[in-house]
Motif scaffolding. Structure first.
Motif, PDB file in Angstrom:
ATOM      1  N   LEU A 438      69.835  61.239  39.764  1.00 31.46           N
ATOM      2  CA  LEU A 438      70.520  61.943  40.931  1.00 31.46           C
ATOM      3  C   LEU A 438      70.220  61.138  42.021  1.00 31.46           C
ATOM      4  O   LEU A 438      71.215  60.969  42.855  1.00 31.46           O
ATOM      5  N   ILE A 439      69.141  61.074  42.635  1.00 33.13           N
ATOM      6  CA  ILE A 439      68.804  60.377  43.754  1.00 33.13           C
ATOM      7  C   ILE A 439      69.273  58.898  43.917  1.00 33.13           C
ATOM      8  O   ILE A 439      69.742  58.489  44.892  1.00 33.13           O
ATOM      9  N   GLY A 440      68.758  58.402  42.766  1.00 34.17           N
ATOM     10  CA  GLY A 440      69.334  56.895  42.734  1.00 34.17           C
ATOM     11  C   GLY A 440      70.788  56.867  42.770  1.00 34.17           C
ATOM     12  O   GLY A 440      70.983  55.972  43.380  1.00 34.17           O
ATOM     13  N   GLY A 441      71.544  57.704  42.074  1.00 35.96           N
ATOM     14  CA  GLY A 441      73.040  57.547  42.241  1.00 35.96           C
ATOM     15  C   GLY A 441      73.631  57.998  43.506  1.00 35.96           C
ATOM     16  O   GLY A 441      74.531  57.188  44.012  1.00 35.96           O
ATOM     17  N   LEU A 442      72.997  59.001  43.970  1.00 38.37           N
ATOM     18  CA  LEU A 442      73.516  59.348  45.379  1.00 38.37           C
ATOM     19  C   LEU A 442      73.141  58.020  46.492  1.00 38.37           C
ATOM     20  O   LEU A 442      73.935  57.836  47.305  1.00 38.37           O
ATOM     21  N   TRP A 443      72.019  57.711  46.262  1.00 41.42           N
ATOM     22  CA  TRP A 443      71.678  56.379  47.284  1.00 41.42           C
ATOM     23  C   TRP A 443      72.490  55.295  47.149  1.00 41.42           C
ATOM     24  O   TRP A 443      72.797  54.890  48.170  1.00 41.42           O
ATOM     25  N   VAL A 444      72.894  54.853  46.108  1.00 47.88           N
ATOM     26  CA  VAL A 444      73.772  53.732  45.743  1.00 47.88           C
ATOM     27  C   VAL A 444      75.315  54.168  46.358  1.00 47.88           C
ATOM     28  O   VAL A 444      75.838  53.564  46.980  1.00 47.88           O
TER      29      VAL A 444
END
Length: 462
Positions: A438-444
């Motif tokens: 989740l955090i990786g995807g939102l960051w991208v």
């Protein structure tokens, strides 16, 4: 790749206007072709927050099947994204998929030999790592902001639940563990108080949730026109209460890191100084008001006691949390893993489920240190997994810095959480694994400038 072309670092961004969550473009009323995929991401988000509630309170008899409740959503998203040519191979994704397949084969042939454990372990690389690119590809910056608003709303009742769990006995219904365990879901506290898990299956979910909340709160304090101010004030108070109630040094450290990122950004963008100063005044006044309440005082005393006890046992906040858990993990991984062979014990052996099935907890014992677990499971291949995670995080971080220099602060704030989670967030525990994607995807996704205007024929990039 030049960031001015509105592309995230590892995936291509479709050159269309940003769409609403409801599935239409506000200006043209055209249907959003990715609407269904966005809905699935939202389902993933809510399941990450509430699957623990299902496993503890509402469907305890199904607690084991619900352990995998997000997996079908992730698999379906990957299939749809691939069919629509939204998921494109890149160095990091290709490398991790290859390692996932090799790790499965190695675990079955020369490792622990259990197919179910190997499948359970390999899914982290084959499903949840690609999920970063799916979210990053499908979501726009506006979608990221919408999810941030939802986090603010959820934080208010979540904090009320934490307070209720904190002051209730472990035998109370709100403190039941996974499977309806009446022994309680609280964990390692101080002064006869336990760390509350909220709606999550384990207490680390509380730390993950509020760690993600912090950068969004900072963003909305700087852009108050994008959120209801009463909700912003209430959610800010919720975070202030949650820090001592959680009894988590990790949460305190993560909020501090987000604030440091804010200070760095403010030095580059002095126009935010006034808003930051206003937020500081509100926070100080809020703490002063809460400090007169007995529930907050007792929580603060318990947090201080646990802080001191943990510091004596593990070292101070910098040494015990940052040094041991983050910066020192690679050295410990190389020198203290369970198996120094090329293929390790086998993928999945470092998970609670895998250790239970195999009746072997050698790798699970080091699971608090993610890099140690990866090398314990995968042997020398674990170094390649670590390298891919670190390389991806650093590449996104570089683009986030460039965005911050251009006064786009959201990627920079999410980086305060994402840089640690993408590099060495835990994969062996379901809540932490879900948080990683989740955090990786939102960051991208936050790297996309909004609105993304359609390409005009003959128009130059930039």
């Amino acid at each position: 790749m030049d960031i001015s072309n509105n592309k995230p670092p590892v995936i291509d961004v479709p050159k269309v206007k940003s769409k609403s969550l409801l599935g239409t473009n506000a200006r043209t009323a055209r249907p959003d072709p990715n609407h269904k995929l966005k809905v699935l991401i939202w389902v993933y988000f809510f399941l990450w927050i509430f699957d623990g509630a299902l496993r503890k309170w509402f469907l305890p008899a199904l607690s084991m099947p619900l352990l995998l409740v997000r997996d079908p959503i992730v698999l379906w998203l990957l299939i749809l994204a691939f069919k629509r040519e939204l998921l494109k191979l890149n160095f990091y994704l290709t490398g991790m998929l290859i390692l996932g397949v090799i790790s499965f084969i190695a675990a079955v042939t020369v490792g622990h030999g259990d197919t179910s454990v190997a499948s359970y372990g390999a899914r982290t690389m084959l499903l949840y790592f690609p999920m970063i690119f799916v979210i990053g590809r499908i979501f726009s910056l506006e979608d990221v902001i919408k999810m941030g608003r939802m986090l603010l709303i959820i934080a208010i009742p979540m904090t009320l639940l934490l307070v209720l769990q904190f002051y209730s006995p472990q035998s109370a219904w709100v403190n039941r563990g996974v499977g309806g365990d009446e022994g309680g879901a609280g964990f390692g506290g101080a002064l006869d108080y336990f760390r509350p898990p909220g709606t999550f299956s384990f207490t680390n979910g509380t730390t993950c949730f509020y760690s993600l909340l912090a950068p969004f709160l900072i963003y909305f304090w700087l852009h108050q026109q994008k959120v209801n101010r009463l909700i912003l004030l209430a959610a800010s108070g919720a975070l202030i209460i949650a820090i001592p109630i959680s009894l988590s040094r990790g949460l305190l450290l993560q909020v501090a890191v987000s604030l440091i990122f804010l200070m760095i950004a403010t030095m580059r963008q002095p126009k935010h100084v006034g808003k930051v100063f206003l937020a500081i005044i509100v926070i100080v006044l809020t703490i002063a008001v809460f400090n007169k309440a007995s529930f907050f005082q007792r929580a603060t005393e318990a947090f201080t006691s646990r802080f001191e006890d943990a510091n004596e046992a593990e070292g101070g906040l910098a040494e015990g949390v940052l040094g041991d858990r983050f910066l020192g993990a690679l050295i410990k991984a190389v020198t203290g893993s369970a198996d120094q062979s090329v293929f390790g014990v086998g993928v999945g052996s470092g998970t609670s489920l895998g250790a239970k099935i195999l009746n072997d907890d050698r790798v699970l014992m080091m699971a608090d240190f993610e890099w140690m677990r990866e090398i314990g499971e995968l042997g020398l291949m674990g170094l390649l997994v670590i390298g891919l995670r670190v390389g991806l995080a650093l590449k996104i971080a570089l683009y986030s810095y460039r965005k911050m220099m251009k006064s786009e602060i959201m990627p920079w704030l999410l980086m305060s959480v994402g840089i640690l989670i993408v590099t060495q967030g835990q994969w062996h525990q379901p809540t932490a694994l879900g948080f990683f994607s989740l955090i990786g995807g939102l960051w991208v996704a936050s790297l996309k400038s909004a609105p993304l205007m359609p390409k005009v024929k003959g128009q130059k990039k930039g």
